[in-house]
Write a protein that holds these residues in place. Sequence first.
Motif: not given
Length: 259
Positions: A18-23, A37-42, A70-72
């Motif tokens: 990652a090039d930034r902190p993960l949220v 819903i969380a998984g497709c939230s971004g 999802y990518p999460t």
Amino acid sequence: MPFRVELPDSFARTLDGADRPLVGMWVCSGSPVAAEIAGCSGLDWVLLDGEHSPIGLETTASLLRALAAYPTTPMVRVPSLDTVLIKQFLDLGAQNLLVPMIDTAEEARQAVAAVRYPARGVRGVGSALARASRWGAVDGYLGRAEDTVSLTVQIESSTAVENAAEIAAVDGVDAVFVGPSDLAASMGMLGQQTHPDVTASVLSVFDAVRAAGKKAGVNAFDHDQARKYLDAGASFVLVGADVQLLTQASRGLAEKFLA
């Protein structure tokens, strides 16, 4: 030739790239709908809580399946440092584990052993019957399982803060996550997660973990506090939870229309 599948990258690998902190956010309700819903939230990652929620083994498997589209990146907090439970969570397909209440380097080493197969660990061998290897569809799973698993340990007591450098230095610990709520309680400041002394302890853990070459994260539902931690070098944060967000929104509706 047998059909083969590949597992997603572990949380540790994602964090390293990652090039930034993960949220991220928690899922505490046990609802696959909430998880999806969380998984497709971004958001970058979702923590499924098996410690302070009714989420057990079968529910965790369902939540992981809901998130798989999802990518999460999902992480699972196990209830405790229990070798048998850790084995079961791993076998059901939890690749990324958070082990709570780690106070010493010896406890961290026990957690590492629990996620590794012999001779480097004590994890029981049953992956051919389990989702972890996709029932044998992951080629050579036993020989490379360690590379597919990520271990984060949770520091949440004054004792753990004192031992943070030694805990972070343990080989096999990929990251350290700080829990300010229990930390505040252990410092005699129950419910005061943003107290300056608690904040100072969290930041001291960040320094110790970074000095060991590892990544540090923290829980911070207070978003101003979360920003402070991110500015101080947190590599990953949790900033909300499904039940918390629903509580706030539903109470807000009641206040707006029933006042």
